[in-house]
Design a protein around this motif. Structure first.
Motif, short mmCIF file in Angstrom:
data_model
loop_
_atom_site.label_atom_id
_atom_site.label_comp_id
_atom_site.label_asym_id
_atom_site.label_seq_id
_atom_site.Cartn_x
_atom_site.Cartn_y
_atom_site.Cartn_z
N ILE A 289 2.33 1.98 -3.64
CA ILE A 289 1.26 2.18 -4.44
C ILE A 289 0.79 3.60 -4.14
O ILE A 289 0.77 4.56 -5.11
CB ILE A 289 -0.16 1.13 -4.45
CG1 ILE A 289 0.32 0.15 -4.96
CG2 ILE A 289 -0.98 2.03 -5.43
CD1 ILE A 289 -0.72 -0.91 -4.93
N ILE B 176 -6.17 0.15 -4.17
CA ILE B 176 -6.14 0.02 -2.98
C ILE B 176 -7.61 0.04 -2.10
O ILE B 176 -7.55 -0.92 -0.99
CB ILE B 176 -5.09 1.39 -2.24
CG1 ILE B 176 -3.75 1.38 -2.72
CG2 ILE B 176 -5.09 1.34 -0.77
CD1 ILE B 176 -2.92 2.43 -2.38
N ILE C 287 0.73 -1.30 -0.02
CA ILE C 287 0.02 -0.09 -0.06
C ILE C 287 1.07 1.40 0.00
O ILE C 287 0.73 2.32 -0.70
CB ILE C 287 -0.92 0.00 1.07
CG1 ILE C 287 -1.95 -0.95 0.87
CG2 ILE C 287 -1.50 1.29 1.44
CD1 ILE C 287 -2.88 -1.17 2.24
N PHE D 249 -9.89 9.49 -0.03
CA PHE D 249 -8.97 8.38 0.12
C PHE D 249 -8.05 8.37 1.22
O PHE D 249 -7.64 7.56 1.96
CB PHE D 249 -8.57 8.03 -1.27
CG PHE D 249 -7.31 7.31 -1.16
CD1 PHE D 249 -7.42 5.98 -1.31
CD2 PHE D 249 -6.12 7.46 -1.37
CE1 PHE D 249 -6.37 4.91 -1.24
CE2 PHE D 249 -5.04 6.77 -1.40
CZ PHE D 249 -5.11 5.32 -1.46
N TYR D 250 -7.55 9.80 0.94
CA TYR D 250 -6.23 9.97 2.24
C TYR D 250 -6.93 10.25 3.36
O TYR D 250 -6.19 9.55 4.32
CB TYR D 250 -5.45 11.19 1.86
CG TYR D 250 -4.55 10.93 0.37
CD1 TYR D 250 -3.70 10.14 0.30
CD2 TYR D 250 -4.96 11.44 -0.85
CE1 TYR D 250 -2.77 9.87 -0.75
CE2 TYR D 250 -4.22 11.20 -1.89
CZ TYR D 250 -3.43 10.41 -1.72
OH TYR D 250 -2.84 10.17 -2.83
N ILE E 177 -7.29 6.43 4.52
CA ILE E 177 -6.00 5.71 5.09
C ILE E 177 -5.50 6.28 6.33
O ILE E 177 -5.09 5.29 7.16
CB ILE E 177 -4.83 6.37 4.03
CG1 ILE E 177 -5.08 5.60 2.54
CG2 ILE E 177 -3.39 5.93 4.45
CD1 ILE E 177 -4.81 4.23 2.15
#
Lengths: 215, 156
Positions: free
Chosen positions: A160, B136, A157, B63-64, B67
């Motif tokens: 990427i 991801i 991860i 998305f970030y 994460i």
């Protein structure tokens, strides 16, 4: 076979395979008018076969005393993944042209990767066959596999996300290298990187576990 | 009413921390994956230029944020409640990893296949970045789906 002669044989094997590896990674493209890549791969495969032969002669008790099956697999996987990653980085320049099927240089590198993969799976299965009828993994092996997989997953991860951030923040004029073929192969590299990290983590966990048991 | 009461019961005390986090991850990854897939493959970029840019920006920020959230939950989940949570966590992680590996391998192969490489060449770097993020999120979505499914099956 005496200890001295087996040690010499192992030294010779390492010398030959090490030279083949150097030719494959950084050596000249042609030696005496012959393409050196395929020759190096053949020598590496011969070295792997010799290793297979040696492994098939070692008594199972000796193998089990040295490490568990999962640890042997991790050692073999680490060696092959390391070679694959270094080989990819050494030949990264051939991927920026055209897709692999239409790029002879990249196709050659791809064929060498496939040969490495075949050698890896054969060596792993030969080692696994020595454990036939015995307990292949226990609770400790399973715990280590889960923890190491977490590291591999994280490394993949991270890699990427790194590519995504690189593509976002690099000015367009500096992204000429980022052709579809190159991006595709970088993704494959990310996979190899993830597995390499997983094997390193596996061996590190076994090492610390052994240290903990000895203390 | 009965199902609402059951839901409230689950939220109040029926669910372990792992299960609640699994449901949260599933909801978040479903939303982000839908946005990413919509902006990548379903919207016509010529007709929806600014809208597409906005969706790309929103999905990228989400998305970030996800994460960061996933990292936080990983730290929170460091103390696993029991053996069942540990087994479910290991199984869902394994499935998530293989889904991610599959998505990455398929993307890598498609990038190396004609005529798709020409199609990708015509796309912006933002699009390629979104495709990376999509891989991801797909892996995370499979991981959370397996986690939620296993808790549901376990409860039954």
């Amino acid at each position: 076979m005496t200890g001295l002669s087996s040690g010499k044989a192992l030294g010779l094997l390492l010398l030959v395979t090490g030279t083949a590896l150097w030719v494959l990674l950084a050596g000249p493209g042609r030696l005496f008018g012959i393409a050196s890549g395929p020759v190096a791969i053949v020598v590496l495969l011969a070295g792997t076969w010799a290793l297979l032969h040696a492994v098939s002669r070692i008594p199972r008790d000796t193998l089990e005393a040295a490490a568990s099956l999962a640890e042997w697999k991790a050692r073999i996987g680490l060696a092959f993944c390391f070679v694959a990653v270094v080989y990819f980085l050494a030949n990264a320049h051939v991927f920026d042209d055209a897709p692999i099927p239409h790029n002879p240089a990249a196709r050659q590198v791809g064929q060498n990767f496939v040969l490495l993969l075949v050698a890896w799976s054969v060596l792993s299965s030969v080692v696994a066959s020595r454990w036939k009828g015995a307990v292949e993994e226990d609770e400790r092996d399973r715990e280590i596999a889960v923890d190491a997989a977490g590291w591999g997953h994280g490394a993949l991860i991270f890699c990427i996300v790194g590519f995504a951030i690189l593509l976002t923040f690099t000015p367009l004029e500096k992204l000429e290298w980022a052709t579809p073929a190159m991006i595709g192969n970088l993704l494959i590299f990310a996979l190899m990187w993830g597995w390499l990290c997983e094997y390193v983590a596996t061996l590190a966990y076994y090492r610390s576990d052994r240290k903990g048991s000895a203390a | 009413m009965k199902s609402m009461g059951r839901l409230a019961g689950l939220i109040n005390g029926g669910m372990s921390r792992q299960e609640t986090l699994g449901f949260l991850r599933f909801a978040l990854t479903s939303a982000i994956l839908t946005l990413l897939v919509w902006s990548l493959f379903l919207l016509d970029s010529e007709k929806t230029g600014t809208v597409l840019d906005s969706i790309n920006r929103i999905s990228s920020n989400l998305f970030y944020a996800y994460i960061a959230f996933a990292y936080w939950t990983l730290r929170k989940a460091a103390v696993i409640a029991d053996e069942r949570d540990r087994a479910i966590s290991a199984e869902s992680m394994r499935n998530g990893f293989w889904a991610l590996a599959l998505a990455v391998a398929v993307s890598g192969a498609i990038f190396n296949t004609r005529p798709y490489d020409e199609i990708f060449r015509a796309q912006s770097t933002d699009w390629v970045q979104a495709l990376h993020e999509c891989c991801i999120v797909f892996g995370c979505w499979i991981e959370s789906s397996v986690c939620v499914f296993m808790y549901w099956r376990d409860r039954r």
